[in-house]
Design a protein around this motif. Structure first.
Motif, PDB file in Angstrom:
ATOM      1  N   TYR A 152       0.815  -1.226   0.000  1.00 46.68           N
ATOM      2  CA  TYR A 152       0.000   0.000   0.000  1.00 46.68           C
ATOM      3  C   TYR A 152       0.846   1.274   0.000  1.00 46.68           C
ATOM      4  O   TYR A 152       0.359   2.349  -0.277  1.00 46.68           O
ATOM      5  N   SER A 164      10.152   7.794   9.644  1.00 48.77           N
ATOM      6  CA  SER A 164      10.904   7.503   8.408  1.00 48.77           C
ATOM      7  C   SER A 164      10.466   6.152   7.865  1.00 48.77           C
ATOM      8  O   SER A 164       9.788   5.388   8.556  1.00 48.77           O
ATOM      9  N   GLU A 181      11.835   2.355   6.670  1.00 46.51           N
ATOM     10  CA  GLU A 181      12.801   1.507   7.392  1.00 46.51           C
ATOM     11  C   GLU A 181      14.156   1.822   6.770  1.00 46.51           C
ATOM     12  O   GLU A 181      14.468   1.314   5.685  1.00 46.51           O
ATOM     13  N   SER A 237       8.889   6.768  15.034  1.00 39.17           N
ATOM     14  CA  SER A 237       8.107   5.946  14.106  1.00 39.17           C
ATOM     15  C   SER A 237       9.064   5.476  13.021  1.00 39.17           C
ATOM     16  O   SER A 237       9.088   6.006  11.908  1.00 39.17           O
ATOM     17  N   ARG A 250       2.225   1.013  14.069  1.00 41.19           N
ATOM     18  CA  ARG A 250       0.931   0.357  13.829  1.00 41.19           C
ATOM     19  C   ARG A 250       1.072  -1.142  13.610  1.00 41.19           C
ATOM     20  O   ARG A 250       2.063  -1.568  13.011  1.00 41.19           O
ATOM     21  N   GLU A 268      -1.113  -2.433  11.709  1.00 38.58           N
ATOM     22  CA  GLU A 268      -1.639  -2.323  10.329  1.00 38.58           C
ATOM     23  C   GLU A 268      -2.955  -3.074  10.112  1.00 38.58           C
ATOM     24  O   GLU A 268      -3.910  -2.514   9.614  1.00 38.58           O
ATOM     25  N   LYS A 288       8.297  -7.686   6.872  1.00 34.83           N
ATOM     26  CA  LYS A 288       7.350  -7.345   7.935  1.00 34.83           C
ATOM     27  C   LYS A 288       6.459  -8.531   8.278  1.00 34.83           C
ATOM     28  O   LYS A 288       5.846  -9.129   7.388  1.00 34.83           O
ATOM     29  N   ARG A 315       5.343  -7.643  14.690  1.00 34.43           N
ATOM     30  CA  ARG A 315       4.770  -6.339  15.077  1.00 34.43           C
ATOM     31  C   ARG A 315       4.279  -6.437  16.522  1.00 34.43           C
ATOM     32  O   ARG A 315       4.536  -5.572  17.333  1.00 34.43           O
ATOM     33  N   ILE A 338      -4.935   0.197   9.495  1.00 34.50           N
ATOM     34  CA  ILE A 338      -5.349   0.957   8.309  1.00 34.50           C
ATOM     35  C   ILE A 338      -6.783   0.541   7.992  1.00 34.50           C
ATOM     36  O   ILE A 338      -7.097  -0.654   7.978  1.00 34.50           O
ATOM     37  N   PRO A 380      -7.386   5.988   7.288  1.00 35.12           N
ATOM     38  CA  PRO A 380      -7.949   5.302   6.127  1.00 35.12           C
ATOM     39  C   PRO A 380      -6.877   4.959   5.102  1.00 35.12           C
ATOM     40  O   PRO A 380      -5.861   5.656   5.003  1.00 35.12           O
ATOM     41  N   VAL A 426      -5.287   5.086   1.639  1.00 36.51           N
ATOM     42  CA  VAL A 426      -5.335   6.015   0.503  1.00 36.51           C
ATOM     43  C   VAL A 426      -4.463   5.402  -0.596  1.00 36.51           C
ATOM     44  O   VAL A 426      -3.271   5.144  -0.356  1.00 36.51           O
ATOM     45  N   ILE A 469       3.868   8.590   0.994  1.00 34.14           N
ATOM     46  CA  ILE A 469       3.220   7.334   1.416  1.00 34.14           C
ATOM     47  C   ILE A 469       2.005   7.184   0.496  1.00 34.14           C
ATOM     48  O   ILE A 469       1.674   6.135   0.006  1.00 34.14           O
ATOM     49  N   TYR A 470       1.308   8.293   0.301  1.00 36.38           N
ATOM     50  CA  TYR A 470       0.200   8.419  -0.641  1.00 36.38           C
ATOM     51  C   TYR A 470       0.168   9.891  -1.024  1.00 36.38           C
ATOM     52  O   TYR A 470       0.831  10.724  -0.386  1.00 36.38           O
TER      53      TYR A 470
HETATM   54  N1  SAM Z   1       8.413   2.541   8.693  1.00 38.40           N
HETATM   55  C1  SAM Z   1       7.649   2.818   9.854  1.00 38.40           C
HETATM   56  C2  SAM Z   1       6.733   1.662  10.234  1.00 38.40           C
HETATM   57  O1  SAM Z   1       6.564   0.761   9.415  1.00 38.40           O
HETATM   58  O2  SAM Z   1       6.208   1.661  11.335  1.00 38.40           O
HETATM   59  C3  SAM Z   1       6.895   4.126   9.805  1.00 38.40           C
HETATM   60  C4  SAM Z   1       6.648   4.752   8.480  1.00 38.40           C
HETATM   61  S1  SAM Z   1       5.225   4.150   7.664  1.00 38.40           S
HETATM   62  C5  SAM Z   1       5.269   5.053   6.179  1.00 38.40           C
HETATM   63  C6  SAM Z   1       3.938   4.904   8.607  1.00 38.40           C
HETATM   64  C7  SAM Z   1       2.559   4.379   8.378  1.00 38.40           C
HETATM   65  O3  SAM Z   1       2.041   4.861   7.156  1.00 38.40           O
HETATM   66  C8  SAM Z   1       2.378   2.904   8.286  1.00 38.40           C
HETATM   67  O4  SAM Z   1       2.356   2.308   9.554  1.00 38.40           O
HETATM   68  C9  SAM Z   1       1.069   2.754   7.512  1.00 38.40           C
HETATM   69  O5  SAM Z   1       0.009   2.450   8.385  1.00 38.40           O
HETATM   70  C10 SAM Z   1       0.854   4.139   6.908  1.00 38.40           C
HETATM   71  N2  SAM Z   1       0.617   4.074   5.448  1.00 38.40           N
HETATM   72  C11 SAM Z   1       1.516   3.791   4.501  1.00 38.40           C
HETATM   73  N3  SAM Z   1       0.926   3.810   3.291  1.00 38.40           N
HETATM   74  C12 SAM Z   1      -0.376   4.109   3.471  1.00 38.40           C
HETATM   75  C13 SAM Z   1      -1.481   4.269   2.585  1.00 38.40           C
HETATM   76  N4  SAM Z   1      -1.366   4.110   1.288  1.00 38.40           N
HETATM   77  N5  SAM Z   1      -2.678   4.590   3.139  1.00 38.40           N
HETATM   78  C14 SAM Z   1      -2.788   4.750   4.463  1.00 38.40           C
HETATM   79  N6  SAM Z   1      -1.780   4.616   5.345  1.00 38.40           N
HETATM   80  C15 SAM Z   1      -0.579   4.291   4.852  1.00 38.40           C
END
Ligand code: SAM
Length: 418
Positions: free
Chosen positions: A145, A184, A186, A213, A236, A238, A253, A258, A277, A307, A309, A384-385
């Motif tokens: 995602y 950030s 990973e 995070s 999260r 997730e 992952k 987790r 999510i 949500p 995205v 991320i989105y």
């Molecule tokens: N790398 C760290 C981790 O995995 O905990 C933190 C960064 S990660 C980008 C932060 C959060 O962004 C993720 O835990 C995920 O829930 C959320 N995320 C990533 N892509 C997303 C999407 N397309 N829509 C909604 N939430 C998203």
């Protein structure tokens, strides 16, 4: 629209108390509020007492209620009233949560205002604004995602230097931010030693809370960071559905991992923000009910959910986004189930409804907000989105940030971080 309202206890006999509602006296069950006395103020719902409140709080709530419609429970589905009532007395069961997630119309509105009422009654209008600094968009993971996934070769990658991170903190702290999330992908480029040094420097300079995070780092890294006085983690799970989790994370992952991380983070004394999510492809209502149960039973100090995205250059690019109403129902049910937890409105939520998203979430029981403090030159690439955030951050900052030591102390008390 509110189901739970304050009243003064006029008389007590056996397990019943007499109260006055709209000029008429009637009896309610007071078994769930022990040691109640005549003259006390309570919150009650239909025919049961929910909790004792101070006369000052009762007055404040009654004033607030003058501006909202009170729900006539006779107009609502009896099952809805029963489930809301049950939520006052015990943990809800999965089928009850699924039912609440599926309500529409009058019941949906009543669910939102019931949660809003609980927010006002239990945590008042204590509202917290947190700042998030996204310091690197490099990532070794392949979350289906997420736009940061390592297979996304189109994304322009960046890493903030330690000085840039410190400067972003300085700027936020000067505005009155007291809680910062350092987020950030990973990215092992930021080693344990480097992160420890960074956190130490920040904590030496500012009286603020630091939440990390940074994903699946090992126990030793989180231990060292806690010793450097990092306060919390935003991490999260997730989704609580192991099959769905495996489908959307093929490399690295693991759901078990987790949960193991969440357990050791708690043991290390971190304040934990976690959640799921909402609206992932193939996720069903039962999964969301399980997410609520997991979040509730792990008793996180803060709920971090948002949500789904769809994000460009990912396998889920063309999938449907999460539904805003479903997101609001998740917030409301968690507010009913976790009473005084912190539920922030996250940026993904705003993306679905940039203008009204924040207000709607607060009116459904949210009580905090995550504003983006990533320097402008990088923010666009933390994809991320594709984000569409509300533009009125300044307005929220004006009312939500206090440049006094009292506001740090207040947060310290509320977060109970040692
Ligand atoms: N790398 C760290 C981790 O995995 O905990 C933190 C960064 S990660 C980008 C932060 C959060 O962004 C993720 O835990 C995920 O829930 C959320 N995320 C990533 N892509 C997303 C999407 N397309 N829509 C909604 N939430 C998203």
């Amino acid at each position: 629209m509110c189901l739970t309202i304050p009243a003064k206890v006029l008389e007590i006999r056996d397990q019943k108390a007499k109260i006055n509602k709209d000029g008429q006296e009637f009896e309610i069950d007071i078994r769930s509020v022990p040691n109640l006395c005549v003259g006390d103020w309570i919150l009650y719902m239909s025919d049961i007492a929910v909790q004792r409140v101070s006369p000052e709080d009762a007055k404040e709530i009654l004033e607030l209620l003058e501006h909202v419609n009170k729900t006539d429970p006779s107009k609502l589905e009896p099952r809805f009233v029963d489930v809301i009532k049950a939520s006052k007395l015990r943990k809800l069961e999965k089928a009850e949560i699924e039912y609440l997630l599926s309500v529409e119309g009058l019941e949906k509105e009543a669910l939102f205002s019931e949660a809003d009422m609980m927010r006002k009654a239990l945590i008042k209008d204590f509202f917290c604004i947190h700042g998030i600094i996204e310091f690197s968009n490099y990532c070794t993971m392949d979350c289906a995602y997420c736009g940061l996934r390592c297979q996304n070769t189109v994304l322009k990658r960046y890493r903030m230097s330690d000085d840039e991170i410190l400067e972003a903190i300085d700027k936020g702290a000067a505005k009155g931010y007291k809680l910062f999330v350092l987020q950030s992908g990973e990215d092992p480029h930021y080693t344990k030693e480097r992160l420890v040094e960074l956190v130490r420097k920040i904590k030496e300079k500012h009286r603020i809370f630091i939440f990390l995070s940074i994903g699946d780092r090992d126990y030793e890294t989180y231990k060292a960071l806690r010793e450097a006085r990092a306060d919390g983690v935003l991490y999260r799970f997730e989704t609580s559905n192991p099959e769905l989790f495996a489908k959307i994370h093929q490399k690295g992952k693991k759901l078990n991992k987790r949960f193991e991380h969440l357990k050791f983070m708690k043991k290390l004394g971190y304040f934990i923000a976690s959640g799921s999510i909402i609206g992932l492809p193939d996720q069903i209502i039962g999964d969301l009910a399980d997410d609520i149960i997991t979040t509730r039973d792990m008793n996180f100090g803060m709920v971090s959910m948002g949500p789904f995205v769809p994000s460009k250059n990912t396998p889920f690019e063309h999938e449907k986004a999460g539904n805003l109403d479903m997101m609001l129902k998740m917030i409301s049910i968690l507010r009913l189930e976790m009473k005084d937890t912190r539920i922030p409105v996250v940026t993904a939520h705003e993306t679905l409804d940039p203008e009204e998203g924040r207000k709607k979430a607060i009116k459904a029981g949210a009580n905090a907000m995550m504003l983006n403090l990533t320097p402008e030159k990088y923010a666009e690439d933390y994809a991320i989105y594709k984000r569409k955030e509300a533009i009125n951050n300044a307005m929220w900052e004006k009312y939500g940030l206090y440049n006094s030591d009292d506001s740090y102390k207040m947060l310290e008390e509320k977060l109970q971080i040692s």
